[in-house]
Structure formats: structure tokens, C-alpha cells
Write an enzyme that holds these catalytic residues in place. Structure first.
Site, short mmCIF file in Angstrom:
data_model
loop_
_atom_site.label_atom_id
_atom_site.label_comp_id
_atom_site.label_asym_id
_atom_site.label_seq_id
_atom_site.Cartn_x
_atom_site.Cartn_y
_atom_site.Cartn_z
N GLU A 251 108.65 -99.73 28.87
CA GLU A 251 109.70 -99.02 29.62
C GLU A 251 109.37 -99.00 31.09
O GLU A 251 108.19 -98.98 31.47
CB GLU A 251 109.78 -97.56 29.14
N LYS A 253 108.37 -97.56 34.44
CA LYS A 253 107.69 -96.33 34.88
C LYS A 253 108.30 -95.96 36.22
O LYS A 253 107.96 -96.52 37.26
CB LYS A 253 106.18 -96.54 35.03
N ARG A 258 108.67 -85.84 36.59
CA ARG A 258 108.93 -85.66 35.16
C ARG A 258 109.61 -84.31 34.95
O ARG A 258 109.17 -83.30 35.49
CB ARG A 258 107.61 -85.68 34.41
N ARG A 273 106.00 -81.20 35.25
CA ARG A 273 104.89 -81.72 34.47
C ARG A 273 103.84 -80.65 34.23
O ARG A 273 103.19 -80.61 33.21
CB ARG A 273 104.27 -82.89 35.23
N GLU A 303 112.80 -88.60 33.66
CA GLU A 303 112.23 -88.74 34.99
C GLU A 303 113.41 -88.61 35.95
O GLU A 303 114.39 -89.34 35.83
CB GLU A 303 111.54 -90.11 35.11
N PHE A 343 113.78 -90.34 28.66
CA PHE A 343 112.89 -91.19 27.87
C PHE A 343 112.42 -90.56 26.57
O PHE A 343 111.73 -91.21 25.78
CB PHE A 343 111.71 -91.71 28.70
N LYS A 424 99.96 -96.88 30.51
CA LYS A 424 100.54 -97.21 31.81
C LYS A 424 100.03 -98.57 32.28
O LYS A 424 98.84 -98.85 32.16
CB LYS A 424 100.09 -96.24 32.90
P1 ATP Z 1 100.58 -90.78 37.28
O1 ATP Z 1 99.69 -90.30 38.38
O2 ATP Z 1 100.38 -92.21 36.97
O3 ATP Z 1 101.99 -90.36 37.37
P2 ATP Z 1 100.12 -88.64 35.50
O4 ATP Z 1 98.73 -88.17 35.23
O5 ATP Z 1 101.01 -87.83 36.35
O6 ATP Z 1 99.99 -90.11 36.03
P3 ATP Z 1 100.61 -89.91 33.07
O7 ATP Z 1 100.82 -89.31 31.78
O8 ATP Z 1 99.29 -90.55 33.29
O9 ATP Z 1 100.87 -88.82 34.15
O10 ATP Z 1 101.74 -90.99 33.36
C1 ATP Z 1 102.96 -90.75 32.81
C2 ATP Z 1 103.91 -90.23 33.86
O11 ATP Z 1 104.78 -91.27 34.22
C3 ATP Z 1 104.80 -89.18 33.26
O12 ATP Z 1 104.30 -87.92 33.51
C4 ATP Z 1 106.15 -89.40 33.92
O13 ATP Z 1 106.28 -88.56 35.05
C5 ATP Z 1 106.12 -90.80 34.43
N1 ATP Z 1 107.06 -91.71 33.76
C6 ATP Z 1 107.88 -92.57 34.39
N2 ATP Z 1 108.58 -93.31 33.53
C7 ATP Z 1 108.20 -92.93 32.30
C8 ATP Z 1 108.57 -93.34 30.99
N3 ATP Z 1 109.44 -94.32 30.78
N4 ATP Z 1 107.97 -92.72 29.95
C9 ATP Z 1 107.06 -91.76 30.15
N5 ATP Z 1 106.67 -91.33 31.37
C10 ATP Z 1 107.23 -91.91 32.44
#
Ligand code: ATP
Length: 584
Positions: A251, A253, A258, A273, A303, A343, A424
Site C-alpha cells: 500500500e 505509505k 494517522r 497516533r 491517513e 486503510f 515499511k
Molecule cells: P514513521 O516515522 O515511519 O511514520 P511511525 O513510528 O510513526 O513511523 P510506523 O508504524 O513505523 O509509525 O509506520 C506506520 C505509519 O505510517 C502509520 O502510523 C501511518 O501514520 C503511516 N501510514 C501511511 N500509509 C499507511 C498505510 N497504508 N497503512 C498503514 N500506515 C500507513
């Protein structure tokens, strides 16, 4: 419950660091506390008053705290400040100064847990005109009736500096030990906490109704669930292999924020988040949910991304951050329109969907959301071919995304977990050396020349979950726009501290310390061993920590992360090991 009993247990907890020992002490304390007071006790042990998602903020400013101590001790402001500089901590300052106070009637009234809790809650909630004096009165009256040891913990609690080092998981261990018993019970308690992250409520349920009570804790509209998180890898081939050489769902990103969306009829609540209520930043998004989501009662994840209204293109995260404001929301809504990109769906009607495989949840999502310019499902592609995933990733990046999140179609929704069923893939990960990381600002160094009058560089820390400490990892001065240079001192002002804040570990001494709050994103050329920085001290080589070479601020302030959500020392050690493997 008498507060002195609580304070003496705090002292015992502070003196040890082993998780097992802590669990034993905490379990004793829980057992000694009446059920009706358990929730408040648990919040306070965590240095809080309510679960995080209710947004009750402790964190009385240093200046006010010093005034309260001055008022309760009868000593001048100068004397109190001098003692504070000597002790380096407001709690110990209060303890020391109140020991010698001159009042005739020491501790006229024994403090109860209930009184301390209620008073602190009032202090936290007071706002508006005259609130400063009212807060001081409340606090001084509490300190008047406190023993020196009690005063120490009251001051630390009210300033948000308690940090007993009791992790949420230790409280869960203690609750299982005190009220349930058995390893199975522990897993059940953790499950309950992940879907209903209110430690007070979970512990109270365990005490009041045992294992049955804990089992009954379920997803609830209005109570945020701990989000499922993603692991990271650097190539599509690795991802497919890790997921078992089968078709996976890649998907986009998206580079937005979030949102966990809770809807009950017209009532829509948006959680960030970090599980704070942020509905007021996005009233238009809440309207979109009312208008375009067919499920009347649901929990969804999306998102939210800023878009160019004329072209429908996604805009970078910085654009979206204009929406994080208290005033002028109407204008910001018009200037920075957003789209919701769904999502996941976790609950619909009365059905908890978290146990369904992702492929089925995605189908339910398709049924629940009407696709428009402003409400979309995140673009996805299912394939087992790494080359196809790489191609999809390039497409995503071209469309303004950070990369991909690849999901295992058979995976259930695992609240609070970071596992290899969501992975990711970001562009930066493919540079030879390092990822972006999120670090906590713990200090500032005065600038010179063009930066005279503001900070020239900032001291940054990673979070060490084992020690509940913030350990220094780099000094950063590049990557700041003029706007950021002007804005940072204002942003950081409330967290200024005259002494090294408790819980901070750093060999480097900045001109000004900041209590760990602000999280910023940085990128660096590589990770190196350092004799000065304390992150991962001794983990790779005795006497050396890990630091960043050529760190650069990316322009992103991670308002959506708490200090404890910053990149952890564990992650940095893993990145270091990955990097040396690549070089080797
Ligand atoms: P990052 O700093 O990479 O955003 P993070 O620690 O905030 O990481 P992670 O769980 O590592 O959070 O990465 C997932 C984040 O990516 C989610 O919190 C969301 O905000 C974002 N995101 C974007 N697109 C998607 C998707 N298709 N599915 C899930 N999460 C997504």
C-alpha cells in the site's frame, strides 16, 4: 489509603531497577489499596492523573513549582532557587526545605491518597484568569500537610517528573500477580490494555472481577485502541521472503497524519497516533466521515493528507501541520484542504473485526467507505513479485508518498504490536547508511553570527525503554529554515529547565536544558561509535555510545509523537548492526 504508605513504596521503587523486584513491591501496593482507589493509585504511579487519551496534562512550570515550595517552607524565592540548583530536582528540593520548616504544627493533617489525587486533578484542570494563584493555593495547602517525603513525590508528580521507572508492562505484571495469577492471565491483561489503554481501568477490573473482568474488556467506540505498527526492511525481495514467499498487499505509505476514527452516529472523534483527541484540528474530516462512511457505528483508520484541491495531488506533511492550531481553524481548513485515505476498519456495528485477516477487513472497508475526491481507500496492489512491488514503490514516491507499507493479507489486527506483518519500505532506507530517526530535544546551545539571540544547535536524545531514560545521541545544527530557527525557542520555552532534567543522561552539557517533550525527525550520513554520547553506552564497545555523523533536521517536528515514542536505543543498535553488516 494513607498517602505516606504510597510515598514510602515510591521510595522503595526508586531504589531498585530490576523489573522483578519492582513487580513484587508494586503488587504489594496494589493489594493494600482499596478497589475504589486503585485507578487513581495506578495513574499516579505512572506520574499521571488520567489515561493519556483524556489529555489531562500535568507539568506545572518550574517557576510555579518553586513559588509553591517557597510558600510552604516560608523561605524566600532566592533561597529556594539556590537549593534547587544544588539538588537539581524539585522533589528533593521540597523534601529538603520542608524538613527544616519553622511551622509549629508539623503535618497538621495526615494526607490521604484521595486528597492528593483530587487536589492534583484540580490543579491540572484549573485554567483561565486567576488560575495561577488558585493552583498555588491548592498546592501550598497540600505541601503544608505533607511530610518531607510526601512533598518530594507530590512535587515530582505535579511537574510531570515522577519517573519511577515503572513501565506500563510492569504495572500489568503486578496486577496479574496481585489479582489473577499465572502466565496466561498476564497475556490476557496485556491484550485488555492494548485494546483499552487505560491502566487504571484494567487494574481495577482485575481487582474487582478477576480474570472474567479482564476478559470482558473489549474494543469500545470512544476509547482509542493502541495502534498496530510497522517494522522496516530495505528491499521488496526481503519483504516477500520475510512474509513467506506468497502474495502480499503493498500500500502507499502516505505522508500525512494517522487518524483513528471513532464514530457513533453523528458523534465523530478523531484520535492521533499517540491517542490524543484531535477532532478540533480536522472538523472537515469529521464531516467527511459523517457524510461518506456508511457504517454508522465504527472504528476506522485513515491517513489524513493535505491535497492540492485543483489537481488532487498529495502535498507533503509540512503542509498538513498548518492544521495543528487552536485558532483560525476555519481559515486553515480553506487554505489547506485534506483528504482521508482509509486503510483499516476495526469495528463495524457491534462486530469487532480485529480478528479477521487483513484481506477481509479491506473488503469490509470497501463496503463502508464511499470513494470520492476526499475519501479514498489507500491505493494497494497484491503481488508476490518483488519487481512489481519495487515498481509500485516508485509510483508511490512519484505521487508524493514516503514509500510503501506492505501487509500480510492473512494478518489479524494486533493492537500495540510492531511485527513483520506490516513492513515499511521507505526510500531513505535504501541509502547505504541510515534511516530517518525521531529524536527528543533535550538541550540547546546559544548561536553566534546569524544565529545570535537564538539557538545555534540542539542536543538530541534517543529513548532507552529499559532504563526509562533519554540518552544523548547527537548535536544538530543543519537543516533549520529561518522559520524553524525562530519557532523552536518558542516551542521549547515551556520545557526549559535550569538543571539537567531527571531521566536525561548526557555527558555533554548544553547552555539550556529542556525537559524531554519535543520530538524532531533527523537524517544522518551514518551511525558511529562515540565516547561522548550516552545512547547505547557500552552496548557495542565498552565506554562508547552510538552517535550520528552529519545529522540534519528534515524539517519535520513530530507533534504526533510523545518523547517516549521517539526512536529507541534498541532500534539504533539494530540500525548500527545492519549498517556494519552492509559495510562489512
Ligand atoms: P514513521 O516515522 O515511519 O511514520 P511511525 O513510528 O510513526 O513511523 P510506523 O508504524 O513505523 O509509525 O509506520 C506506520 C505509519 O505510517 C502509520 O502510523 C501511518 O501514520 C503511516 N501510514 C501511511 N500509509 C499507511 C498505510 N497504508 N497503512 C498503514 N500506515 C500507513
Amino acid at each position: 489509603m494513607i498517602y505516606s504508605e504510597v510515598a514510602s513504596k515510591y521510595a522503595a521503587l526508586e531504589a531498585i531497577s530490576g523489573r522483578n523486584e519492582m513487580t513484587v513491591i508494586l503488587a504489594e501496593l496494589l493489594k493494600a489499596t482499596p478497589t475504589s482507589e486503585l485507578a487513581s493509585l495506578v495513574y499516579m504511579t505512572q506520574g499521571k492523573l488520567r489515561p493519556d487519551y483524556e489529555g489531562v496534562e500535568l507539568g506545572l512550570a518550574e517557576k510555579m513549582a518553586l513559588r509553591a515550595i517557597s510558600s510552604a517552607s516560608g523561605l524566600s524565592g532566592d533561597k529556594v532557587r539556590a537549593a534547587y540548583i544544588k539538588h537539581g530536582d524539585l522533589g528533593t528540593t521540597a523534601e529538603d526545605l520542608l524538613r527544616n520548616r519553622s511551622q509549629g504544627t508539623l503535618f497538621s493533617e495526615g494526607l490521604t491518597l484521595g486528597r492528593v489525587y483530587e487536589t492534583l486533578l484540580r490543579v491540572a484542570r484549573l485554567g483561565g484568569a486567576g488560575s495561577v494563584e488558585a493552583k498555588l493555593r491548592e498546592l501550598a495547602s497540600l505541601l503544608n500537610d505533607a511530610t518531607p517525603l510526601e512533598a518530594k513525590y507530590i512535587m515530582r508528580t505535579v511537574t510531570g517528573e515522577l519517573r519511577l521507572g515503572v513501565a506500563d508492562y510492569t504495572v500489568l505484571d503486578a496486577a496479574a500477580t496481585a489479582f489473577l495469577g499465572g502466565k496466561e492471565a498476564r497475556a490476557e491483561v496485556e491484550r485488555a490494555y492494548n485494546v483499552h489503554p487505560d491502566l487504571g481501568f484494567v487494574v481495577e477490573s482485575a481487582a474487582a472481577r478477576g480474570a472474567k473482568g479482564v476478559k470482558a474488556i473489549a474494543l469500545q467506540v470512544g476509547v482509542p485502541i493502541r495502534p498496530m505498527l510497522a517494522e522496516r526492511l530495505s528491499s521488496a525481495a526481503e519483504v516477500v521472503k520475510k512474509m513467506g514467499d506468497k502474495a502480499v498487499t503493498a500500500e502507499y505509505k502516505l505522508d500525512g497524519e494517522r487518524l483513528q476514527i471513532h464514530r457513533d452516529g453523528d458523534d465523530v472523534k478523531l484520535f492521533s497516533r499517540r491517542l490524543e483527541v484531535i477532532t478540533s484540528h480536522y472538523p472537515d474530516a469529521a464531516d467527511l466521515v459523517r457524510e461518506r462512511v456508511s457504517a454508522k457505528r465504527a472504528i476506522l483508520e485513515a491517513e489524513v493528507v493535505a491535497i492540492n484541491e485543483d489537481t488532487g495531488e498529495y502535498l507533503p506533511f509540512q503542509e498538513l501541520m498548518h492544521r495543528r492550531r487552536k485558532h483560525g481553524v476555519e481559515k486553515a481548513m480553506a487554505d489547506y484542504p485534506v483528504a482521508l485515505n482509509f486503510f483499516d476498519i476495526l469495528l463495524s456495528g457491534r462486530s469487532d473485526l480485529t480478528g479477521l485477516p487483513y484481506v477481509d477487513r479491506r473488503k469490509r472497508l470497501e463496503q463502508a467507505v464511499e470513494q470520492t475526491d476526499r475519501t479514498r481507500l489507500v491505493p494497494a496492489k497484491t503481488t508476490s513479485d518483488p519487481a512489481e512491488i519495487e515498481g509500485f514503490m516508485e509510483e508511490a514516491i512519484e505521487n508524493g508518498c514516503e514509500g510503501l507499507v506492505v501487509k500480510d493479507p492473512s494478518s489479524t489486527y494486533r493492537a500495540g504490536a510492531r511485527e513483520f506483518v506490516w513492513i515499511k519500505l521507505k526510500r531513505e532506507y535504501r541509502s547505504e547508511l541510515t534511516d530517518t530517526i525521531d529524536l527528543v530535544v533535550i538541550g540547546g546551545f546559544h548561536g553566534r553570527g546569524r544565529r545570535a539571540g537564538t539557538y545555534g544547535t540542539y542536543l538530541l536524545a534517543a529513548y532507552d525503554g529499559e532504563k526509562s531514560a533519554f540518552t544523548s545521541v547527537a548535536k544538530v545544527g543543519t537543516g533549520f529554515s529561518d522559520e524553524a530557527l525562530a519557532r523552536f525557542p518558542v516551542l521549547l520555552k515551556p520545557f526549559e529547565s535550569h538543571v539537567k532534567p531527571p531521566g536525561v543522561e548526557s555527558g555533554m552539557v548544553p547552555d539550556v536544558w529542556f525537559r524531554p517533550h519535543a520530538v524532531i525527525e533527523v537524517i544522518a550520513a551514518e551511525l558511529t561509535l562515540s565516547p561522548i554520547h550516552t545512547a547505547a553506552m557500552g552496548r557495542i564497545r565498552p565506554g562508547a555510545g552510538i552517535s550520528l555523523r552529519f545529522p540534519k533536521f528534515t524539517g519535520k517536528v513530530r507533534d504526533d509523537k510523545r518523547a517516549e515514542d521517539a526512536t529507541t536505543v534498541e532500534e539504533i543498535v539494530a540500525m548500527y548492526n545492519r549498517q556494519t553488516k552492509k559495510i562489512g
